[in-house]
Design a protein around this motif. Structure first.
Motif, PDB file in Angstrom:
ATOM      1  N   ALA A  23       0.822  -1.215   0.000  1.00 58.60           N
ATOM      2  CA  ALA A  23       0.000   0.000   0.000  1.00 58.60           C
ATOM      3  C   ALA A  23       0.859   1.270   0.000  1.00 58.60           C
ATOM      4  O   ALA A  23       0.476   2.286  -0.567  1.00 58.60           O
ATOM      5  N   TYR A  24       2.019   1.209   0.647  1.00 57.69           N
ATOM      6  CA  TYR A  24       2.920   2.374   0.754  1.00 57.69           C
ATOM      7  C   TYR A  24       4.317   1.937   0.289  1.00 57.69           C
ATOM      8  O   TYR A  24       5.205   1.716   1.103  1.00 57.69           O
ATOM      9  N   PRO A  25       4.484   1.786  -1.039  1.00 56.67           N
ATOM     10  CA  PRO A  25       5.709   1.131  -1.530  1.00 56.67           C
ATOM     11  C   PRO A  25       6.937   2.043  -1.598  1.00 56.67           C
ATOM     12  O   PRO A  25       7.611   2.112  -2.617  1.00 56.67           O
ATOM     13  N   SER A  82      -2.543   5.340   7.879  1.00 59.06           N
ATOM     14  CA  SER A  82      -2.085   4.059   7.315  1.00 59.06           C
ATOM     15  C   SER A  82      -3.221   3.127   6.935  1.00 59.06           C
ATOM     16  O   SER A  82      -3.232   1.955   7.313  1.00 59.06           O
ATOM     17  N   VAL A  83      -4.159   3.641   6.175  1.00 53.65           N
ATOM     18  CA  VAL A  83      -5.240   2.794   5.669  1.00 53.65           C
ATOM     19  C   VAL A  83      -4.693   2.023   4.465  1.00 53.65           C
ATOM     20  O   VAL A  83      -4.196   2.638   3.513  1.00 53.65           O
ATOM     21  N   GLY A  84      -4.734   0.712   4.526  1.00 53.40           N
ATOM     22  CA  GLY A  84      -4.196  -0.080   3.411  1.00 53.40           C
ATOM     23  C   GLY A  84      -4.954  -1.385   3.254  1.00 53.40           C
ATOM     24  O   GLY A  84      -5.354  -1.998   4.248  1.00 53.40           O
ATOM     25  N   VAL A  85      -5.155  -1.778   2.000  1.00 52.58           N
ATOM     26  CA  VAL A  85      -5.860  -3.035   1.714  1.00 52.58           C
ATOM     27  C   VAL A  85      -4.941  -3.882   0.832  1.00 52.58           C
ATOM     28  O   VAL A  85      -4.275  -3.357  -0.082  1.00 52.58           O
ATOM     29  N   ALA A  86      -4.876  -5.179   1.108  1.00 51.97           N
ATOM     30  CA  ALA A  86      -4.009  -6.095   0.349  1.00 51.97           C
ATOM     31  C   ALA A  86      -4.398  -6.055  -1.131  1.00 51.97           C
ATOM     32  O   ALA A  86      -5.590  -5.968  -1.450  1.00 51.97           O
ATOM     33  N   ALA A  89      -7.295  -8.079  -2.350  1.00 57.92           N
ATOM     34  CA  ALA A  89      -8.619  -7.839  -1.748  1.00 57.92           C
ATOM     35  C   ALA A  89      -9.212  -6.495  -2.163  1.00 57.92           C
ATOM     36  O   ALA A  89     -10.279  -6.112  -1.699  1.00 57.92           O
ATOM     37  N   ARG A  90      -8.542  -5.791  -3.054  1.00 57.56           N
ATOM     38  CA  ARG A  90      -9.011  -4.446  -3.436  1.00 57.56           C
ATOM     39  C   ARG A  90     -10.360  -4.500  -4.156  1.00 57.56           C
ATOM     40  O   ARG A  90     -10.669  -5.477  -4.847  1.00 57.56           O
ATOM     41  N   GLY A  91     -11.104  -3.423  -4.006  1.00 56.13           N
ATOM     42  CA  GLY A  91     -12.350  -3.272  -4.749  1.00 56.13           C
ATOM     43  C   GLY A  91     -13.467  -4.170  -4.272  1.00 56.13           C
ATOM     44  O   GLY A  91     -14.454  -4.375  -4.969  1.00 56.13           O
ATOM     45  N   ARG A  92     -13.330  -4.731  -3.061  1.00 55.77           N
ATOM     46  CA  ARG A  92     -14.379  -5.616  -2.540  1.00 55.77           C
ATOM     47  C   ARG A  92     -15.010  -5.042  -1.272  1.00 55.77           C
ATOM     48  O   ARG A  92     -15.613  -5.762  -0.483  1.00 55.77           O
ATOM     49  N   GLY A  93     -14.801  -3.764  -1.057  1.00 53.14           N
ATOM     50  CA  GLY A  93     -15.456  -3.102   0.078  1.00 53.14           C
ATOM     51  C   GLY A  93     -14.696  -3.188   1.385  1.00 53.14           C
ATOM     52  O   GLY A  93     -15.206  -2.775   2.433  1.00 53.14           O
ATOM     53  N   VAL A  94     -13.452  -3.746   1.349  1.00 55.10           N
ATOM     54  CA  VAL A  94     -12.693  -3.899   2.604  1.00 55.10           C
ATOM     55  C   VAL A  94     -12.326  -2.521   3.173  1.00 55.10           C
ATOM     56  O   VAL A  94     -12.509  -2.261   4.365  1.00 55.10           O
ATOM     57  N   GLY A  95     -11.833  -1.629   2.309  1.00 56.45           N
ATOM     58  CA  GLY A  95     -11.428  -0.302   2.771  1.00 56.45           C
ATOM     59  C   GLY A  95     -12.611   0.453   3.371  1.00 56.45           C
ATOM     60  O   GLY A  95     -12.502   1.029   4.460  1.00 56.45           O
ATOM     61  N   ALA A  96     -13.739   0.419   2.686  1.00 49.13           N
ATOM     62  CA  ALA A  96     -14.925   1.144   3.178  1.00 49.13           C
ATOM     63  C   ALA A  96     -15.404   0.544   4.500  1.00 49.13           C
ATOM     64  O   ALA A  96     -15.776   1.277   5.430  1.00 49.13           O
ATOM     65  N   ALA A  97     -15.370  -0.797   4.627  1.00 50.58           N
ATOM     66  CA  ALA A  97     -15.821  -1.455   5.865  1.00 50.58           C
ATOM     67  C   ALA A  97     -14.901  -1.094   7.024  1.00 50.58           C
ATOM     68  O   ALA A  97     -15.355  -0.831   8.147  1.00 50.58           O
ATOM     69  N   ALA A 118      -4.822  12.538   3.538  1.00 54.95           N
ATOM     70  CA  ALA A 118      -5.128  11.570   2.487  1.00 54.95           C
ATOM     71  C   ALA A 118      -4.332  11.846   1.238  1.00 54.95           C
ATOM     72  O   ALA A 118      -4.109  12.995   0.887  1.00 54.95           O
ATOM     73  N   PHE A 119      -3.888  10.795   0.570  1.00 55.65           N
ATOM     74  CA  PHE A 119      -3.476  11.057  -0.807  1.00 55.65           C
ATOM     75  C   PHE A 119      -4.487  10.473  -1.771  1.00 55.65           C
ATOM     76  O   PHE A 119      -4.354  10.603  -2.972  1.00 55.65           O
ATOM     77  N   LYS A 120      -5.552   9.854  -1.237  1.00 53.90           N
ATOM     78  CA  LYS A 120      -6.651   9.381  -2.079  1.00 53.90           C
ATOM     79  C   LYS A 120      -7.930  10.078  -1.629  1.00 53.90           C
ATOM     80  O   LYS A 120      -8.744   9.497  -0.924  1.00 53.90           O
ATOM     81  N   ARG A 121      -8.051  11.336  -1.976  1.00 58.99           N
ATOM     82  CA  ARG A 121      -9.173  12.104  -1.454  1.00 58.99           C
ATOM     83  C   ARG A 121     -10.505  11.565  -1.961  1.00 58.99           C
ATOM     84  O   ARG A 121     -11.501  11.572  -1.234  1.00 58.99           O
ATOM     85  N   GLY A 122     -10.517  11.045  -3.204  1.00 60.89           N
ATOM     86  CA  GLY A 122     -11.763  10.533  -3.785  1.00 60.89           C
ATOM     87  C   GLY A 122     -12.364   9.419  -2.959  1.00 60.89           C
ATOM     88  O   GLY A 122     -13.586   9.318  -2.807  1.00 60.89           O
ATOM     89  N   PHE A 123     -11.495   8.577  -2.402  1.00 65.34           N
ATOM     90  CA  PHE A 123     -11.959   7.451  -1.596  1.00 65.34           C
ATOM     91  C   PHE A 123     -12.670   7.951  -0.335  1.00 65.34           C
ATOM     92  O   PHE A 123     -13.689   7.404   0.082  1.00 65.34           O
ATOM     93  N   TYR A 124     -12.126   9.023   0.253  1.00 66.53           N
ATOM     94  CA  TYR A 124     -12.692   9.521   1.518  1.00 66.53           C
ATOM     95  C   TYR A 124     -13.880  10.466   1.322  1.00 66.53           C
ATOM     96  O   TYR A 124     -14.692  10.611   2.231  1.00 66.53           O
ATOM     97  N   ASP A 125     -13.971  11.079   0.155  1.00 66.91           N
ATOM     98  CA  ASP A 125     -15.096  11.979  -0.139  1.00 66.91           C
ATOM     99  C   ASP A 125     -16.418  11.284   0.134  1.00 66.91           C
ATOM    100  O   ASP A 125     -17.310  11.809   0.789  1.00 66.91           O
ATOM    101  N   ARG A 126     -16.526  10.076  -0.385  1.00 67.98           N
ATOM    102  CA  ARG A 126     -17.804   9.368  -0.286  1.00 67.98           C
ATOM    103  C   ARG A 126     -18.051   8.801   1.103  1.00 67.98           C
ATOM    104  O   ARG A 126     -19.120   8.263   1.387  1.00 67.98           O
ATOM    105  N   LEU A 127     -17.050   8.917   1.977  1.00 71.12           N
ATOM    106  CA  LEU A 127     -17.235   8.452   3.359  1.00 71.12           C
ATOM    107  C   LEU A 127     -17.547   9.622   4.288  1.00 71.12           C
ATOM    108  O   LEU A 127     -17.544   9.471   5.503  1.00 71.12           O
TER     109      LEU A 127
END
Ligand SMILES: CC(C)(COP(=O)(O)OP(=O)(O)OC[C@H]1O[C@@H](n2cnc3c(N)ncnc32)[C@H](O)[C@@H]1OP(=O)(O)O)[C@@H](O)C(=O)NCCC(=O)NCCS
Length: 402
Positions: A23-25, A82-86, A89-97, A118-127
């Motif tokens: 997630a943070y390479p 440090s929000v990160g998803v393997a 497992a991406r795109g299956r709702g793990v991050g949102a859950a 955030a560096f992924k503001r779009g992901f957090y906008d909807r939350l």
């Protein structure tokens, strides 16, 4: 299979390091990442939460207890990091859950908001996260700083940490979004081997009136030296000018200084040829820095948020807040002597906002009139002017990223 959510266990560490590395390479090695989970300046391993999918740890996030100042009051907040998803497992709702899980915990323990960088503001906008007012990172020649600002400064050694903390505490109380720092944070701060700290002494040995902490960086011997200001904390404008003046006095060694300031900081007016060693383009003739995004903020209960922060002006504001599912809540606040009391909102002449905008108005330094200009807020001119006065906060210049 549903997603299970729980606190991390020591047995999860290998999986956590693997997910974090994907997630943070960046170039941190596994040992550094492991240390990041086990102990940090802001929290402990117990602040790590995981999502489990098909029996495997599939995502992680930190939720740390913290407090930050808004309108003169310390406000309890959940610091998310440090929000990160393997990858598998991406795109299956793990991050949102995982985020929904952190929000439930944070709200249940009484936090007024959650905050994250955030560096992924779009992901957090909807939350439900709204932005904060950005800061300005000035990049300037030390020769741009007026020599008349030079005054007497001293080296501040580790032995003066208590005085550094005292100045920080007094300035943080009037800031927007500065954190109330823990003992562990300060111990780390003061033990950084490359940190330089200069200060201005208070008269008659009565502590410090301000300090500037910075790092000098030179990629190899004889290469140019740059100076990165980490924080500049001053009680009073004269002290601030003296500290900036001290940076200017580094002109015979340092080629450029980087210094983050709140948007609207008047410092730019005083600079002399700040871009003297750089050249422009057709579009930007004279750049003197970058605009830097601030943290994202999210509010759980609107009434709790209205009561938690302080205010710089008295008055009343009524709002109708719409959440992501379209549910509407009318809430009002009456402010007397800087403290807000929440009450059921009057819908007559109320401001209409969504929850993201509400968070930005309360904790992000967004003015109601600016929100209106963006089409994010509806209401009469009178109600907007009232909200501008009552909800106003100094422009945020956060020093601690987490
Ligand atoms: C960002 C991250 C945590 C999302 O995890 P995830 O489990 O894949 O997310 P979800 O499946 O819950 O996705 C939720 C939704 O957000 C969307 N989304 C994710 N990133 C987005 C972005 N940058 N902008 C807009 N939408 C985004 C997804 O497409 C998904 O939408 P959908 O439900 O319509 O398909 C994951 O991609 C990740 O670990 N990225 C690398 C590390 C990172 O960027 N962390 C965040 C740092 S601030």
């Amino acid at each position: 299979m549903p997603i299970a959510l729980r606190k991390a266990r020591k047995a999860d560490l290998d999986a956590l390091v693997r997910i974090h590395t994907a997630a943070y390479p960046d170039d941190r090695d596994a040992a550094a990442r492991r240390r990041g989970f086990e102990r940090t300046g802001m929290g402990t391993f117990a602040d790590t939460h995981v999502a489990v999918l098909d029996g495997e740890v599939a995502g992680h996030a930190f939720l740390r207890r913290s407090r930050a100042f808004f309108g003169g009051r310390p406000v309890a907040l959940g610091a998310v990091a440090s929000v990160g998803v393997a990858p598998e497992a991406r795109g299956r709702g793990v991050g949102a859950a995982l985020m929904a899980h952190l929000h439930r915990i944070s709200e249940a323990r009484g936090d007024a908001l959650t905050m994250l960088y955030a560096f992924k503001r779009g992901f957090y906008d909807r939350l439900g996260y709204g932005p904060s007012r950005p800061a300005t990172r000035l990049v300037l020649s030390p020769r741009a700083i007026p020599s008349s600002w030079r005054a007497s400064v001293v080296h501040v050694g580790k032995g003066r940490l208590a005085e550094v903390r005292a100045v920080y505490a007094s300035v943080a109380a009037g800031s927007t979004g500065w954190l109330a720092r823990s003992d562990v944070w300060w111990t780390r701060w003061s033990s950084h081997p490359r940190r330089c700290v200069l200060g201005v002494d208070a008269p008659r040995g009565k502590g410090l009136r301000g300090y500037v902490s910075f790092f000098l960086e030179q990629r190899e011997s004889h290469a140019e030296t740059r100076l990165y200001v980490d924080e500049l904390v001053a009680v009073g404008h004269d002290v601030r000018r003296a500290l900036v003046g001290a940076l200017g006095a580094m002109r015979d060694q340092v080629s450029e200084i980087e210094l983050e300031t709140a948007q609207g900081d008047p410092l730019c007016f005083a600079l002399v040829d700040p871009d003297r060693l750089r050249f422009g383009t057709d579009v930007v003739e004279h750049a003197i820095g970058d605009v830097v995004t601030g943290p994202l903020v999210r509010v759980g209960s609107p009434a709790r948020a209205l009561e938690a922060r302080g205010y710089l002006a008295d008055g009343s504001v009524d709002l109708v807040v719409t959440d992501e599912d379209g549910a509407r809540e009318a809430v009002g606040v009456d402010v007397r002597r800087g403290r807000g009391r929440a009450r059921p909102g009057r819908t007559r002449d109320a401001l209409e906002v969504d929850r993201r905008t509400f968070a930005s108005l309360l904790f992000g330094g967004l003015a109601a009139s600016d929100a209106h200009a963006l089409g994010w807020l509806g209401g009469s001119d009178r109600a907007i002017a009232r909200a501008d006065a009552v909800l106003r906060l100094p422009a945020p210049a956060p020093v601690d990223r987490f």
